[in-house]
Design a protein around this motif. Structure first.
Motif, PDB file in Angstrom:
ATOM      1  N   GLU A   1      12.700  33.936  46.466  1.00 43.60           N
ATOM      2  CA  GLU A   1      11.305  33.653  46.814  1.00 43.60           C
ATOM      3  C   GLU A   1      10.517  34.925  47.081  1.00 43.60           C
ATOM      4  N   ALA A   2      11.121  35.846  47.846  1.00 46.56           N
ATOM      5  CA  ALA A   2      10.412  37.082  48.179  1.00 46.56           C
ATOM      6  C   ALA A   2      11.401  38.209  48.410  1.00 46.56           C
ATOM      7  N   ASN A   3      11.195  39.325  47.711  1.00 39.89           N
ATOM      8  CA  ASN A   3      11.860  40.592  48.029  1.00 39.89           C
ATOM      9  C   ASN A   3      13.384  40.477  48.059  1.00 39.89           C
ATOM     10  N   CYS A   4      13.965  39.813  47.059  1.00 43.38           N
ATOM     11  CA  CYS A   4      15.424  39.677  47.103  1.00 43.38           C
ATOM     12  C   CYS A   4      15.992  39.382  45.727  1.00 43.38           C
ATOM     13  N   THR A   5      17.280  39.591  45.635  1.00 41.37           N
ATOM     14  CA  THR A   5      18.071  39.106  44.500  1.00 41.37           C
ATOM     15  C   THR A   5      19.150  38.181  45.060  1.00 41.37           C
ATOM     16  N   ILE A   6      19.664  37.292  44.192  1.00 44.66           N
ATOM     17  CA  ILE A   6      20.633  36.289  44.625  1.00 44.66           C
ATOM     18  C   ILE A   6      21.900  36.415  43.796  1.00 44.66           C
ATOM     19  N   ALA A   7      23.030  36.332  44.446  1.00 48.58           N
ATOM     20  CA  ALA A   7      24.316  36.360  43.752  1.00 48.58           C
ATOM     21  C   ALA A   7      25.284  35.473  44.527  1.00 48.58           C
ATOM     22  N   ARG A   8      26.434  35.284  43.907  1.00 47.69           N
ATOM     23  CA  ARG A   8      27.492  34.499  44.546  1.00 47.69           C
ATOM     24  C   ARG A   8      28.626  35.439  44.920  1.00 47.69           C
ATOM     25  N   GLN A   9      29.180  35.272  46.125  1.00 45.32           N
ATOM     26  CA  GLN A   9      30.282  36.106  46.578  1.00 45.32           C
ATOM     27  C   GLN A   9      31.409  35.216  47.112  1.00 45.32           C
ATOM     28  N   ALA A  10      32.593  35.805  47.277  1.00 43.32           N
ATOM     29  CA  ALA A  10      33.748  35.071  47.797  1.00 43.32           C
ATOM     30  C   ALA A  10      34.364  35.846  48.947  1.00 43.32           C
ATOM     31  N   PRO A  11      33.702  35.864  50.104  1.00 41.21           N
ATOM     32  CA  PRO A  11      34.269  36.581  51.250  1.00 41.21           C
ATOM     33  C   PRO A  11      35.456  35.819  51.837  1.00 41.21           C
ATOM     34  N   PRO A  12      36.451  36.510  52.375  1.00 36.07           N
ATOM     35  CA  PRO A  12      37.605  35.824  52.967  1.00 36.07           C
ATOM     36  C   PRO A  12      37.277  35.347  54.386  1.00 36.07           C
ATOM     37  N   VAL A  13      36.818  34.102  54.504  1.00 36.22           N
ATOM     38  CA  VAL A  13      36.397  33.554  55.792  1.00 36.22           C
ATOM     39  C   VAL A  13      37.390  32.487  56.234  1.00 36.22           C
ATOM     40  N   GLN A  14      37.832  32.558  57.482  1.00 32.46           N
ATOM     41  CA  GLN A  14      38.782  31.570  57.993  1.00 32.46           C
ATOM     42  C   GLN A  14      38.010  30.413  58.618  1.00 32.46           C
ATOM     43  N   TRP A  15      37.825  29.352  57.833  1.00 30.13           N
ATOM     44  CA  TRP A  15      37.208  28.143  58.343  1.00 30.13           C
ATOM     45  C   TRP A  15      38.288  27.238  58.927  1.00 30.13           C
ATOM     46  N   ALA A  16      37.872  26.242  59.702  1.00 30.09           N
ATOM     47  CA  ALA A  16      38.827  25.281  60.246  1.00 30.09           C
ATOM     48  C   ALA A  16      39.581  24.612  59.102  1.00 30.09           C
ATOM     49  N   VAL A  17      40.843  24.268  59.338  1.00 34.56           N
ATOM     50  CA  VAL A  17      41.695  23.726  58.285  1.00 34.56           C
ATOM     51  C   VAL A  17      41.135  22.423  57.721  1.00 34.56           C
ATOM     52  N   ASP A  18      40.403  21.660  58.548  1.00 42.18           N
ATOM     53  CA  ASP A  18      39.861  20.387  58.074  1.00 42.18           C
ATOM     54  C   ASP A  18      38.366  20.454  57.786  1.00 42.18           C
ATOM     55  N   ASN A  19      37.826  21.665  57.694  1.00 41.87           N
ATOM     56  CA  ASN A  19      36.433  21.830  57.272  1.00 41.87           C
ATOM     57  C   ASN A  19      36.433  21.992  55.757  1.00 41.87           C
ATOM     58  N   TYR A  20      36.125  20.895  55.069  1.00 43.98           N
ATOM     59  CA  TYR A  20      36.214  20.898  53.610  1.00 43.98           C
ATOM     60  C   TYR A  20      34.866  21.139  52.936  1.00 43.98           C
ATOM     61  N   TYR A  21      33.853  21.514  53.706  1.00 42.29           N
ATOM     62  CA  TYR A  21      32.511  21.656  53.151  1.00 42.29           C
ATOM     63  C   TYR A  21      32.077  23.106  53.027  1.00 42.29           C
ATOM     64  N   ALA A  22      32.817  24.017  53.628  1.00 40.78           N
ATOM     65  CA  ALA A  22      32.474  25.432  53.559  1.00 40.78           C
ATOM     66  C   ALA A  22      33.692  26.201  53.094  1.00 40.78           C
ATOM     67  N   GLY A  23      33.467  27.357  52.544  1.00 39.94           N
ATOM     68  CA  GLY A  23      34.640  28.148  52.217  1.00 39.94           C
ATOM     69  C   GLY A  23      34.491  29.034  51.028  1.00 39.94           C
ATOM     70  N   GLY A  24      34.996  28.582  49.884  1.00 45.33           N
ATOM     71  CA  GLY A  24      35.238  29.454  48.750  1.00 45.33           C
ATOM     72  C   GLY A  24      34.157  30.466  48.452  1.00 45.33           C
ATOM     73  N   HIS A  25      32.968  30.003  48.175  1.00 47.93           N
ATOM     74  CA  HIS A  25      31.890  30.903  47.783  1.00 47.93           C
ATOM     75  C   HIS A  25      30.742  30.840  48.783  1.00 47.93           C
ATOM     76  N   ALA A  26      30.019  31.932  48.873  1.00 48.95           N
ATOM     77  CA  ALA A  26      28.797  31.993  49.667  1.00 48.95           C
ATOM     78  C   ALA A  26      27.682  32.498  48.761  1.00 48.95           C
ATOM     79  N   ILE A  27      26.466  32.051  49.037  1.00 53.22           N
ATOM     80  CA  ILE A  27      25.298  32.580  48.335  1.00 53.22           C
ATOM     81  C   ILE A  27      24.818  33.806  49.095  1.00 53.22           C
ATOM     82  N   ALA A  28      24.719  34.927  48.400  1.00 52.24           N
ATOM     83  CA  ALA A  28      24.339  36.195  49.018  1.00 52.24           C
ATOM     84  C   ALA A  28      22.937  36.583  48.578  1.00 52.24           C
TER      85      ALA A  28
END
Length: 739
Positions: A170-197
């Motif tokens: 929208e303003a002053n940015c570029t968008i990409a996809r990243q895969a940071p190693p984040v430790q989410w709760a074992v039963d949190n199935y909605y977050a994880g693999g990729h993040a929008i950067a």
């Protein structure tokens, strides 16, 4: 996937080495102790695959994920698409994790199955520089995308597991996809693999918004939330809920600014009531005063109707939970100040923040909410109930709770107040009061008169509510469905609930709920509505309810008034499916069964004796043929529907017919014509019944929160829905063709 494949417990039989590796059973997993250990045989890429393949449908979205750990090299996960001849069509890979991590972290991938797909395998991969390098994997999933129930945004916007197309710079940015190693709760199935950067292009404000523009309705309260990973703790990052008119013009934006305590992942919320003229909504995120090159990462993005903290409460979420500020709260008088607690997570009961009232002097102040319209049906003489969760964070306070009343022209009608008390401490306490609505009142504001008993005192509040006080429980009979609705109000979330049905003879039977019988079932909402389809006909019924605090052995209890279901025509009976009551139906009885009771016996003939020695097991339950009629094609279809599942049924007859309510298994049925006249709709049915015990584990099946919005979010057109499901019941339970 099977449990063995998913959990890698108790062995690795669900997995096979595919390339340059050996596999073995590791330990220290999160979803059970076992995990998949993949060890490289030489330098270069190694791959392991699921031993079995899984059917897939062309052009349908799928998701695969697991938890991974490996301190030497990062990893990735993929979906290997195969055609009907078991030839590989292609592989959809996730990004490789940004860095190796020995902590368990989520890797995930999403993709649309190709045109010629027949089945698919799940792959995991890593590329070490030497032999004998081990990566670990477990907690696997493959299937339709996991999405938040009620989310207005599409799977790819919520999670970014396919690509970055769910977002627009929208303003002053570029968008990409990243895969940071984040430790989410074992039963949190909605977050994880990729993040929008989102990366700031230059110094200044930067923002991006979702490309989704889902429908929204004026007057409905919505919430937007996302996990933000700010570049620095001092960065001003935010989530914004936006509304648009039918022409696409933005007409309102409500922002929730993150008070980050660090640079980890934090959920930030923003809520608002859609204004007049609203046609759609979206979510945006951004950084104010960004430095060129700063990166804001986003995951688990949701826009949905706002949560209900208390059933019937007239306090909007923003005013009740303080997630984006103090909303309509003000200091009516005195030296106190009201602010949102800071930083994120310092004080909260719901969400991540609370309201913080501070006074530098030992004086009296009055804190007041905005005015809220009284609920429909509220009249003078009835009671409004207020509730607040509070904690003394510093110093001490005396508190008088009250409601200030207003008429339709906003004239102040005065306040109803309670006797002042010393604010209880330490920890969180729940304070509630009832106040009588005066004549002409149409609006109300919550008001607290606070006296600090020491300089520099702080009082923290959260989950503020105000609603029309109703009985703690109520029961209502529905003769058309032969069911009773039991409503339980003002329950304490987190306690355990047990519900018994009480008959005139004093007998108790546990009542069925979504997860089986209500026997110390965790309470997840302050209001629980139970539809009891197994209550007997023509008999006064009441209910006994126990609530138990976890760790306590002394429950609280309440009882209901009695209610009786009209038994109806004595020539008819009910056939009910306890687990799927939408199948229940009433049928016309032709002949009741002539009962038999089988028994297992062994006869031993003793030589020289007249009589045998008989060894017997206990005698079995009742068995016999129930003969019924259906009188129309609709009744015939309904009977087939209830019998199709093969589930255990409840047979109920009118009292006095010589048959008690009975759980039965139905054997091979006979559907016979009653005449030789082909258009005759009547049919004679013979249902072989065998008495069985009531199931204690079967829950009342329903949508589990599934709504039409979830269908709308997943499918672009109604034709796509028709192509994906065989029946509307399959739509309800999300049972897709070939799934």
């Amino acid at each position: 996937m099977s449990l063995t494949t998913e959990q890698v417990d108790p062995n690795t039989s669900g997995w096979a080495a595919k390339l340059n590796c050996t596999i073995s059973l590791g330990s220290g997993g999160r979803n059970g102790d076992g995990c998949l250990a993949v060890k490289s045989s030489a330098a270069g890429e190694m791959q392991a695959r699921s031993f079995s393949s899984f059917f897939a449908t062309p052009w349908v979205e799928y998701e695969a994920f697991c938890d991974a750990a490996g301190g030497t090299v990062p990893e990735r996960i993929g979906i290997r698409w195969m055609d009907s001849s078991n030839t590989e069509i292609g592989i959809t890979w996730s990004l490789t994790t940004a860095a190796a991590s020995s902590s368990w972290h989520r890797i995930a991938v999403g993709g649309v199955a190709p045109a010629d797909v027949h089945h698919a395998y799940v792959l995991v991969s890593a590329t070490p520089a030497a032999a004998n390098v081990t990566n670990f994997f477990e907690n696997f999933y493959f299937g339709y995308p996991k999405t938040t129930t009620g989310n207005l945004l599409a799977f790819n916007t919520e999670s970014g597991e396919i690509d970055a197309s769910g977002w627009s710079a929208e303003a002053n940015c570029t968008i990409a996809r990243q895969a940071p190693p984040v430790q989410w709760a074992v039963d949190n199935y909605y977050a994880g693999g990729h993040a929008i950067a989102m990366t700031a292009t230059a110094n200044g404000n930067a923002s991006m918004r979702s490309t989704d523009r889902p429908d929204a309705t004026p007057g409905v309260e919505y919430i937007a939330h996302a996990y933000l990973n700010p570049p620095t703790a001092a960065s001003t990052t935010w989530v914004e809920l936006r509304f648009y008119d039918s022409g696409g013009a933005q007409i309102q934006a409500t922002r929730g600014v993150l008070a980050a305590p660090g640079t980890a992942w934090y959920r930030q919320r923003a809520s608002a009531v859609a204004p007049a003229g609203t046609a759609s909504c979206s979510i945006a995120v951004g950084i104010d005063s960004a430095t060129a090159g700063q990166v804001l990462r986003v995951d688990w993005v949701v826009a949905a109707t706002a949560p209900v903290l208390y059933a019937g409460s007239i306090v909007p979420y923003a005013d009740a939970s303080f997630e984006q500020g103090v909303a309509g709260w003000t200091v009516a008088s005195g030296a106190a100040a009201v602010t949102r607690s800071t930083p994120w997570g310092a004080y909260h009961f719901d969400g991540s923040y609370a309201g913080s009232i501070t006074s530098a002097t030992a004086t009296t102040s009055v804190i007041r909410s905005a005015r809220f319209p009284l609920p429909a049906g509220a009249t003078a003489g009835q009671n409004m109930r207020t509730k607040v969760l509070q904690q003394v964070a510093a110093g001490g306070w005396t508190v008088a709770r009250g409601i200030r009343w207003y008429d339709a022209s906003n004239t102040d009608l005065g306040a109803s107040t309670s006797t002042p008390i010393t604010a209880p401490s330490p920890g969180w306490w729940s304070l509630s009061n009832d106040f009588t609505i005066p004549a002409n009142a149409t609006q109300a504001a919550i008001e607290y008169t606070l006296t600090a008993t020491a300089p520099t005192s702080t009082w923290v509040i959260d989950m503020v509510g105000m609603w029309l006080a109703l009985p703690a429980n109520s029961v209502e009979a529905h003769d058309d469905t032969a069911s009773i609705t039991l409503t339980l109000r003002e329950l304490t979330i987190g306690q355990l609930l047990t519900v018994y049905r009480i008959l005139p003879n004093g007998s108790r039977t546990l009542v069925r709920g979504p997860s089986g019988l209500y026997s110390q079932t965790p309470i997840t909402s302050d209001e629980v509505i139970i539809e009891d389809y197994e209550a007997p006909l023509g008999v006064p019924v009441s209910y006994y309810i126990e609530t138990l605090t976890v760790g306590s052995s002394t429950p609280s209890y309440q009882t209901t008034s009695t209610v009786t279901l009209d038994p109806g025509d004595r020539n008819e009976c009910w056939l009910k499916d306890p687990g799927q009551p939408q199948r229940n139906m009433k049928v016309l009885v032709a002949r009741a069964p002539d009962w038999q009771r089988s028994i297992e016996q062994a006869e031993m003939r003793v030589r020289g004796r007249r009589n045998s020695v008989i060894l017997s097991d206990v005698r079995g339950g009742l068995e016999g043929d129930l003969t019924i009629w259906t009188r129309s094609d609709d009744e015939r279809d309904a009977l087939h529907w209830i019998l199709d599942s093969g589930n255990i049924l409840l047979w109920q007859s009118v009292p006095g017919m010589g048959v008690s309510d009975m759980y039965v298994a139905v054997g091979q049925i006979t559907e016979a014509r009653v005449t030789g006249y082909a258009p005759e709709p009547w049919r004679a049915w013979t249902l072989p019944l065998q008495q069985v015990d009531m199931s204690t584990t079967t829950g009342v099946a329903g949508s589990a929160g599934r709504t039409w919005q979830d269908v709308l979010t997943t499918f672009s057109t109604w034709q796509d829905v028709l192509d994906a499901y065989a029946t509307w019941e399959d739509v309800l339970f999300d049972r897709r063709i070939g799934g």
